[in-house]
Design a protein around this motif. Structure first.
Motif, PDB file in Angstrom:
ATOM      1  N   ASP A  60       0.762  -1.121   0.006  1.00 43.93           N
ATOM      2  CA  ASP A  60      -0.026  -0.059  -0.219  1.00 43.93           C
ATOM      3  C   ASP A  60       0.936   1.096  -0.253  1.00 43.93           C
ATOM      4  N   VAL A  61       0.368   2.164  -0.852  1.00 39.26           N
ATOM      5  CA  VAL A  61       1.439   3.268  -0.999  1.00 39.26           C
ATOM      6  C   VAL A  61       1.553   4.244   0.288  1.00 39.26           C
ATOM      7  N   VAL A  62       0.536   3.928   1.251  1.00 41.42           N
ATOM      8  CA  VAL A  62       0.512   4.804   2.260  1.00 41.42           C
ATOM      9  C   VAL A  62       1.001   3.933   3.656  1.00 41.42           C
ATOM     10  N   CYS A  63       1.767   2.795   3.242  1.00 45.28           N
ATOM     11  CA  CYS A  63       2.323   2.015   4.113  1.00 45.28           C
ATOM     12  C   CYS A  63       3.952   2.187   4.456  1.00 45.28           C
ATOM     13  N   ASP A 108       8.451  12.086   6.647  1.00 45.13           N
ATOM     14  CA  ASP A 108       8.192  13.405   7.234  1.00 45.13           C
ATOM     15  C   ASP A 108       6.561  13.351   7.555  1.00 45.13           C
ATOM     16  N   PHE A 109       6.333  12.822   9.006  1.00 49.02           N
ATOM     17  CA  PHE A 109       5.035  12.525   9.111  1.00 49.02           C
ATOM     18  C   PHE A 109       4.363  14.014   9.722  1.00 49.02           C
ATOM     19  N   ASP A 110       4.986  14.886   9.803  1.00 50.90           N
ATOM     20  CA  ASP A 110       4.220  16.225  10.361  1.00 50.90           C
ATOM     21  C   ASP A 110       3.711  16.798   9.236  1.00 50.90           C
ATOM     22  N   ARG A 111       4.338  16.501   7.947  1.00 49.92           N
ATOM     23  CA  ARG A 111       3.691  17.109   6.505  1.00 49.92           C
ATOM     24  C   ARG A 111       2.433  16.137   5.914  1.00 49.92           C
ATOM     25  N   GLU A 117       9.031   3.322 -10.901  1.00 46.99           N
ATOM     26  CA  GLU A 117       9.276   4.517 -10.707  1.00 46.99           C
ATOM     27  C   GLU A 117       8.023   5.451 -10.107  1.00 46.99           C
ATOM     28  N   LEU A 118       7.068   4.902 -10.703  1.00 47.58           N
ATOM     29  CA  LEU A 118       5.572   5.632 -10.307  1.00 47.58           C
ATOM     30  C   LEU A 118       5.318   5.154  -8.635  1.00 47.58           C
ATOM     31  N   ALA A 119       5.799   4.005  -8.220  1.00 44.55           N
ATOM     32  CA  ALA A 119       5.514   3.472  -6.898  1.00 44.55           C
ATOM     33  C   ALA A 119       6.353   4.431  -6.189  1.00 44.55           C
ATOM     34  N   GLU A 120       7.639   4.642  -6.435  1.00 41.45           N
ATOM     35  CA  GLU A 120       8.510   5.578  -5.682  1.00 41.45           C
ATOM     36  C   GLU A 120       8.017   6.946  -5.595  1.00 41.45           C
ATOM     37  N   ALA A 121       7.587   7.475  -6.886  1.00 41.88           N
ATOM     38  CA  ALA A 121       7.046   8.575  -6.679  1.00 41.88           C
ATOM     39  C   ALA A 121       5.818   8.911  -5.758  1.00 41.88           C
ATOM     40  N   LEU A 122       4.959   7.790  -5.675  1.00 47.22           N
ATOM     41  CA  LEU A 122       3.664   7.761  -4.669  1.00 47.22           C
ATOM     42  C   LEU A 122       4.095   7.928  -3.289  1.00 47.22           C
ATOM     43  N   PHE A 161       4.860  10.542   1.953  1.00 44.62           N
ATOM     44  CA  PHE A 161       5.797  10.336   3.198  1.00 44.62           C
ATOM     45  C   PHE A 161       6.834  11.641   3.382  1.00 44.62           C
ATOM     46  N   THR A 162       7.167  12.074   2.123  1.00 43.90           N
ATOM     47  CA  THR A 162       8.112  13.321   2.316  1.00 43.90           C
ATOM     48  C   THR A 162       7.514  14.549   1.829  1.00 43.90           C
ATOM     49  N   ASP A 163       6.933  14.602   0.800  1.00 46.28           N
ATOM     50  CA  ASP A 163       6.429  15.955   0.265  1.00 46.28           C
ATOM     51  C   ASP A 163       5.233  16.416   0.615  1.00 46.28           C
ATOM     52  N   GLY A 164       4.678  15.761   1.673  1.00 48.22           N
ATOM     53  CA  GLY A 164       3.207  16.001   2.204  1.00 48.22           C
ATOM     54  C   GLY A 164       2.087  16.192   1.286  1.00 48.22           C
TER      55      GLY A 164
END
Length: 242
Positions: free
Chosen positions: A8-11, A85-88, A121-126, A131-134
């Motif tokens: 899951d891309v949110v895991c 970055d879980f704050d974002r 590449e798309l999995a990495e981008a997602l 997780f990083t770009d908020g």
């Protein structure tokens, strides 16, 4: 060798497991095809973006407790070069992100920019977007931007998405995961029959690759046996082929 990756891309552990597998592939002398398969940890996650830590609070006994748990994940991921970055981070329903991953793997998608590397590449981008770009990976505009980032035609992806392409197929992938007995992610299926669960260490993935290649006759080089250890919950040195 084909490797199916149920994730899951949110895991965050899926992001870490993917990163460690790719590191192992860097020293693997063999042809590998990675295929992402859909799995949703929370199909009922809201489609309206909000702060992830605030949303997680009630699930973990308060936002402070959620923050402490995410700090552990963040520190573990940092050891492998990932910045979480879980704050974002924003809560998002991941279904449409899985639909985009499904689309990137369809043969006809080559007509608007896809190739063998597009889905990885798309999995990495997602993962990075979440997780990083908020970013809100439930947003059609964000998903279209990420598709363009990996070389897909943004307008054509948007048009296909509006037609609800892939909904039935993504639901079928999720159903197949349950039929296979998958209850946690990431789960990796090597050559259609060897299952490894959890964000294993890079060395563990290297051992798995070598043993599967040997068992399947893909390499003449003998490899040491993989230690039979539990894999759920995953730790840095747990590994198993089953």
């Amino acid at each position: 060798m084909e490797i199916e990756i149920y994730s899951d891309v949110v895991c965050p552990w899926c992001y870490l497991g993917k990163t460690r597998l790719e590191a192992a592939l860097g020293s693997f002398d063999g042809e590998v095809n990675l295929r992402w398969r859909a799995y949703q940890l929370d199909p009922a996650a809201p489609r309206t973006a909000r702060a992830l830590l605030t949303w997680l609070g009630p699930k973990f006994g308060g936002e402070q407790r959620a923050r402490q748990m995410m700090a552990h994940v963040t520190a573990t991921a940092a050891e492998d070069g990932l910045r979480l970055d879980f704050d974002r981070a924003l809560i998002a329903n991941s279904f449409d992100a899985h639909r985009l991953l499904w689309l990137a793997d369809q043969p006809e998608t080559v007509m608007f920019g896809a190739n063998a590397e597009t889905q990885p590449e798309l999995a990495e981008a997602l993962h990075r977007a979440h997780f990083t770009d908020g970013l809100d990976i439930g947003s059609p505009d964000v998903l279209a931007d990420l598709a363009a980032e990996v070389g897909l035609d943004r307008d054509r992806v948007t048009a296909v998405s509006r037609l609800d392409r892939g909904r039935r197929d993504v639901r079928a992938e999720i159903a197949r995961a349950h039929d296979l007995g998958i209850t946690s992610v990431p789960t990796f299926i090597f050559a259609g029959k060897y299952v490894v669960t959890g964000a294993q260490s890079t060395d563990a993935f290297s051992s798995v690759l070598a043993e599967v290649a040997q068992r399947e006759g893909l390499t003449p080089t003998a490899s040491p046996p993989i230690p039979h250890q539990r894999t759920v919950p995953a730790t840095d040195d747990d590994s198993r082929v089953s």
